[in-house]
Design an enzyme around this catalytic site. Structure first.
Site, PDB file in Angstrom:
ATOM      1  N   ASP A 117     -17.165 -11.737  -2.869  1.00 54.40           N
ATOM      2  CA  ASP A 117     -17.429 -13.061  -3.416  1.00 54.40           C
ATOM      3  C   ASP A 117     -16.520 -14.018  -2.638  1.00 54.40           C
ATOM      4  O   ASP A 117     -15.325 -14.051  -2.865  1.00 54.40           O
ATOM      5  CB  ASP A 117     -17.116 -13.108  -4.912  1.00 54.40           C
ATOM      6  CG  ASP A 117     -17.387 -14.476  -5.515  1.00 54.40           C
ATOM      7  OD1 ASP A 117     -18.328 -15.163  -5.067  1.00 54.40           O
ATOM      8  OD2 ASP A 117     -16.657 -14.867  -6.450  1.00 54.40           O
ATOM      9  N   ASP A 160     -13.896 -13.566 -10.138  1.00 51.80           N
ATOM     10  CA  ASP A 160     -14.252 -13.419  -8.720  1.00 51.80           C
ATOM     11  C   ASP A 160     -14.424 -11.946  -8.345  1.00 51.80           C
ATOM     12  O   ASP A 160     -15.320 -11.594  -7.575  1.00 51.80           O
ATOM     13  CB  ASP A 160     -13.186 -14.069  -7.829  1.00 51.80           C
ATOM     14  CG  ASP A 160     -12.996 -15.538  -8.165  1.00 51.80           C
ATOM     15  OD1 ASP A 160     -13.742 -16.366  -7.628  1.00 51.80           O
ATOM     16  OD2 ASP A 160     -12.122 -15.841  -9.007  1.00 51.80           O
ATOM     17  N   GLU A 182     -21.970 -12.727  -0.869  1.00 51.23           N
ATOM     18  CA  GLU A 182     -22.770 -13.790  -1.453  1.00 51.23           C
ATOM     19  C   GLU A 182     -23.004 -14.888  -0.426  1.00 51.23           C
ATOM     20  O   GLU A 182     -22.087 -15.278   0.289  1.00 51.23           O
ATOM     21  CB  GLU A 182     -22.072 -14.369  -2.685  1.00 51.23           C
ATOM     22  CG  GLU A 182     -22.935 -15.353  -3.443  1.00 51.23           C
ATOM     23  CD  GLU A 182     -22.296 -15.809  -4.734  1.00 51.23           C
ATOM     24  OE1 GLU A 182     -22.747 -15.376  -5.801  1.00 51.23           O
ATOM     25  OE2 GLU A 182     -21.332 -16.600  -4.663  1.00 51.23           O
TER      26      GLU A 182
END
Length: 191
Positions: free
Chosen positions: A7, A140, A67
């Site tokens: 992330d 996260d 991501e």
């Protein structure tokens, strides 16, 4: 196979290492790489790169799932996260990882089956899928785990569709139209 889930960010980079073995998932590690906002962007990017390389060297993952960037209201934020993503991708490429990118929508669908799922729903599914006692923290890191699971699910779907398409060549079909029941039986009998 080991998957490194990422992330991306500049202040916080969430990471996870998940091992897929015999259709079983095992969470090996997760956490965050933190950088101090008072450091220059160059120094922050170097910290992200160096810390990520340590994780890669420790676990030797095969794939990196990260991501993708999505729309930010603040242009400065999107630029800095883009720079961090670049450094993260460089670490993956330098270490010969296969890299896969997923949008937040793909992650929500990949974990919950619902594109409008909220963060809490995604986290609860991560906990359930991995049979954890509690939701991983911080957010996260939980997001990085969700990204890795999404990648594993997409690999399983791809593998299943490849097996199915090979097994269901047109030579196996006796007619051009069939019922759902007939298709299901054909699929099950072609394994």
């Amino acid at each position: 196979m080991k998957i490194l889930g990422i992330d991306p960010g500049t202040a916080i980079v969430g990471f996870s290492i998940i091992e897929l073995e015999n259709s079983s998932l095992k969470l090996l590690d997760y956490g965050c790489i933190y950088t101090d906002k008072n450091l220059s962007m160059n120094d922050r990017l170097l910290i992200i790169f160096n810390e990520l390389e340590k994780i890669i060297n420790k676990y030797s993952p095969d794939h990196m799932a990260i991501e993708e960037l999505f729309y930010f209201k603040n242009n400065k934020t999107v630029i800095s996260v883009g720079e961090a993503r670049g450094v993260i991708l460089l670490a993956g490429i330098k270490n010969n990882l296969s890299i896969y990118e997923y949008t937040p929508l793909q992650v929500k669908i990949g974990i919950t089956g619902y594109g409008k799922a909220d963060k809490k729903q995604v986290q609860l599914m991560v906990k359930t899928i991995l049979k954890l006692k509690e939701i991983p923290k911080p957010d996260d890191a939980a997001d990085a785990i969700a990204i890795a699971i999404t990648h594993i699910n997409s690999l399983k779907n791809l593998q299943y569709s490849n097996i199915s398409s090979q097994a269901l060549s047109t030579k196996n079909l006796s007619k051009t139209k069939m019922s759902a029941k007939e298709f299901r039986e054909l699929l099950l009998n072609s394994k």
